[in-house]
Design a protein around this motif. Structure first.
Motif, PDB file in Angstrom:
ATOM      1  N   LEU A  16       0.706  -1.414   0.044  1.00 56.72           N
ATOM      2  CA  LEU A  16       0.263  -0.216   0.106  1.00 56.72           C
ATOM      3  C   LEU A  16       0.897   1.102  -0.235  1.00 56.72           C
ATOM      4  CD1 LEU A  16      -2.847  -1.434   2.272  1.00 56.72           C
ATOM      5  CD2 LEU A  16      -3.473  -0.454  -0.278  1.00 56.72           C
ATOM      6  N   GLN A  17       2.161   1.049   0.499  1.00 51.84           N
ATOM      7  CA  GLN A  17       2.758   2.223   0.833  1.00 51.84           C
ATOM      8  C   GLN A  17       3.248   2.565  -0.281  1.00 51.84           C
ATOM      9  OE1 GLN A  17       5.246   2.708   4.703  1.00 51.84           O
ATOM     10  NE2 GLN A  17       4.688   0.545   4.854  1.00 51.84           N
ATOM     11  N   VAL A  18       4.082   1.313  -1.561  1.00 50.27           N
ATOM     12  CA  VAL A  18       4.054   1.726  -2.765  1.00 50.27           C
ATOM     13  C   VAL A  18       3.487   2.543  -3.533  1.00 50.27           C
ATOM     14  CG1 VAL A  18       5.107   0.034  -4.957  1.00 50.27           C
ATOM     15  CG2 VAL A  18       6.272  -0.413  -2.889  1.00 50.27           C
TER      16      VAL A  18
ATOM     17  N   GLY B  58       3.117   6.174  -3.046  1.00 49.40           N
ATOM     18  CA  GLY B  58       3.498   6.922  -4.084  1.00 49.40           C
ATOM     19  C   GLY B  58       3.940   6.973  -5.043  1.00 49.40           C
ATOM     20  N   LEU B  59       3.979   5.162  -6.153  1.00 46.89           N
ATOM     21  CA  LEU B  59       3.623   5.224  -7.209  1.00 46.89           C
ATOM     22  C   LEU B  59       2.532   5.986  -8.036  1.00 46.89           C
ATOM     23  CD1 LEU B  59       4.714   1.904  -8.216  1.00 46.89           C
ATOM     24  CD2 LEU B  59       6.868   4.500  -8.231  1.00 46.89           C
ATOM     25  N   LEU B  60       1.422   6.054  -7.345  1.00 49.45           N
ATOM     26  CA  LEU B  60       0.229   6.533  -7.931  1.00 49.45           C
ATOM     27  C   LEU B  60       0.128   8.379  -7.919  1.00 49.45           C
ATOM     28  CD1 LEU B  60      -2.165   3.370  -7.048  1.00 49.45           C
ATOM     29  CD2 LEU B  60      -1.575   4.516  -9.360  1.00 49.45           C
ATOM     30  N   ARG B  61       0.730   8.781  -6.592  1.00 52.42           N
ATOM     31  CA  ARG B  61       0.605   9.711  -6.521  1.00 52.42           C
ATOM     32  C   ARG B  61       1.687  11.284  -6.103  1.00 52.42           C
ATOM     33  NH1 ARG B  61      -4.277   7.958  -1.061  1.00 52.42           N
ATOM     34  NH2 ARG B  61      -5.091   6.955  -3.368  1.00 52.42           N
ATOM     35  N   SER B  62       2.436  10.581  -6.072  1.00 53.66           N
ATOM     36  CA  SER B  62       4.225  11.312  -6.477  1.00 53.66           C
ATOM     37  C   SER B  62       4.741  10.996  -7.790  1.00 53.66           C
ATOM     38  CB  SER B  62       5.081  10.920  -5.131  1.00 53.66           C
ATOM     39  OG  SER B  62       4.519  10.478  -3.902  1.00 53.66           O
ATOM     40  N   PRO B  63       5.437  11.676  -7.555  1.00 57.13           N
ATOM     41  CA  PRO B  63       6.058  11.933  -8.835  1.00 57.13           C
ATOM     42  C   PRO B  63       7.111  10.797  -9.141  1.00 57.13           C
ATOM     43  CG  PRO B  63       6.341  14.276  -8.421  1.00 57.13           C
ATOM     44  CD  PRO B  63       5.805  13.177  -7.344  1.00 57.13           C
ATOM     45  N   VAL B  64       8.147  10.541  -8.153  1.00 55.02           N
ATOM     46  CA  VAL B  64       9.162   9.983  -7.786  1.00 55.02           C
ATOM     47  C   VAL B  64       9.028   9.029  -6.605  1.00 55.02           C
ATOM     48  CG1 VAL B  64      11.716   9.318  -7.558  1.00 55.02           C
ATOM     49  CG2 VAL B  64      10.671  10.598  -9.268  1.00 55.02           C
ATOM     50  N   THR B  65       8.840   8.394  -6.430  1.00 55.33           N
ATOM     51  CA  THR B  65       8.782   6.495  -4.497  1.00 55.33           C
ATOM     52  C   THR B  65      10.571   6.292  -4.721  1.00 55.33           C
ATOM     53  OG1 THR B  65       6.550   7.181  -5.221  1.00 55.33           O
ATOM     54  CG2 THR B  65       7.780   5.418  -4.056  1.00 55.33           C
TER      55      THR B  65
ATOM     56  N   ARG C  49      11.002  -3.584  -2.556  1.00 58.73           N
ATOM     57  CA  ARG C  49      12.465  -1.651  -2.732  1.00 58.73           C
ATOM     58  C   ARG C  49      12.190  -1.353  -4.233  1.00 58.73           C
ATOM     59  NH1 ARG C  49      17.969  -4.062  -1.579  1.00 58.73           N
ATOM     60  NH2 ARG C  49      17.343  -3.949   0.516  1.00 58.73           N
ATOM     61  N   ILE C  50      11.883  -0.264  -3.986  1.00 58.06           N
ATOM     62  CA  ILE C  50      11.993   0.395  -5.270  1.00 58.06           C
ATOM     63  C   ILE C  50      12.678   1.708  -5.018  1.00 58.06           C
ATOM     64  CG2 ILE C  50       9.751  -0.072  -6.575  1.00 58.06           C
ATOM     65  CD1 ILE C  50       8.218   2.081  -5.348  1.00 58.06           C
TER      66      ILE C  50
END
Length: 311
Positions: free
Chosen positions: A153-155, A158-165, A173-174
């Protein structure tokens, strides 16, 4: 919650549901033409959304033919999103163990683009044993399963709502990860399917835009109170989370014994009373599985009856 999402998804005003949404859930274990017919009829007659479950085969059990065909959820959602242009299209729910959350984020953004901003990303921890066994997919013990889901859910956030995660967890791990293009919706709504009161409803309180569970009005009312308590503990406004629920639904027929699955309906009067009870407890969206609605024209007539009773 931004204004566009509030206008499209939320029916709440100071904790009171103005008009409860009504959505249809066609089973994926039937021909695509039948699913498409159900979705199109729902769109044409005023239903609000179409949901698709994420399974690869029926759940093993007494008398169950696990070889019965089941269509894959993400492909089915993409097809419906392109073919049915008004209603929301959602997953109920994607099992986290089946796909890396970064892949799910990319998939979700694409589906939201296909649907023009109508996709609801429903996710859950994963549970069906025979799918994991047959496909060689790990189904870890409960604590690890839920820990992994929280990281996922944290991933996704991040990926749906932030420019870079960047994320460095025990399971995922991303690094400097992007997910472009972003969804049309800001934010794309994340639905979490959960019933566990000690931990999972706390996860819902922290990460969900919509919550989903099986249950009769009495059970759902109880779970909603637990969810509100979890929201209070972390300082989140509980009205930011839409509450959705479903029960197997019968129209003009005897109510069968479906084991631990809740069943509502029977007579029209009884079904109307139960729908009113869902609205009275503050449910935002009642989702109707089509499993007990018959087939073909009988199913479409049952849908029309349910819609008339709900309105």
């Amino acid at each position: 919650m931004d204004a566009s999402r509030a206008a499209r998804y939320s029916t709440r005003s100071h904790g009171i549901v103005a008009v409860m949404r009504l959505s249809i859930w066609p089973g994926a274990g039937q021909p695509y033409d039948a699913i498409l017919e159900t979705a199109r009829h729902g769109e044409e007659t005023g239903w609000d959304a179409v949901y698709i479950a994420d399974h690869f085969m029926p759940n093993a059990g007494p008398g169950v033919d696990v070889r019965r065909p089941v269509l894959e959820a993400t492909a089915l959602v993409a097809a419906l999103g392109a073919a049915v242009p008004r209603v929301r299209i959602g997953t109920l729910v994607l099992g986290n163990t089946y796909r890396h959350p970064a892949v799910v984020a990319n998939l979700a953004a694409t589906l939201d683009r296909i649907t023009g901003g109508r996709f609801v990303l429903g996710v859950g921890a994963g549970w069906q044993v025979n799918e994991h066994e047959q496909y060689g997919i790990e189904l870890p013990p409960t604590k690890q399963l839920l820990d992994r889901f929280v990281e996922a859910l944290q991933v996704l956030h991040g990926l749906l709502r932030s420019p870079v995660t960047n994320f460095d967890g025990a399971y995922y791990r991303i690094t400097e990860a992007v997910n472009e293009p972003k969804p049309v919706q800001e934010p794309l709504p994340i639905l979490i399917g959960a019933k566990g009161e000690k931990r999972m409803l706390g996860v819902v309180a922290r990460y969900a835009d919509l919550w989903n569970a099986w249950g009769t009005p009495e059970l759902i009312a109880h779970k909603m109170k637990v969810l509100d308590d979890h929201c209070a503990r972390i300082g989140r406004d509980p009205s930011e989370i839409d509450r959705t629920a479903q029960a197997l639904t019968v129209v003009d027929a005897e109510v069968p014994d479906m084991g631990d699955r809740p069943v509502i309906g029977g007579s029209r009067a009884r079904l109307a009373d139960t729908i009113a009870e869902y609205q009275a407890i503050g449910l935002d969206e009642l989702i109707v599985p089509d499993a007990l609605l018959g087939t073909g024209a009988d199913r479409l007539r049952a849908m029309d009856t349910i819609l008339s009773l709900a309105r």
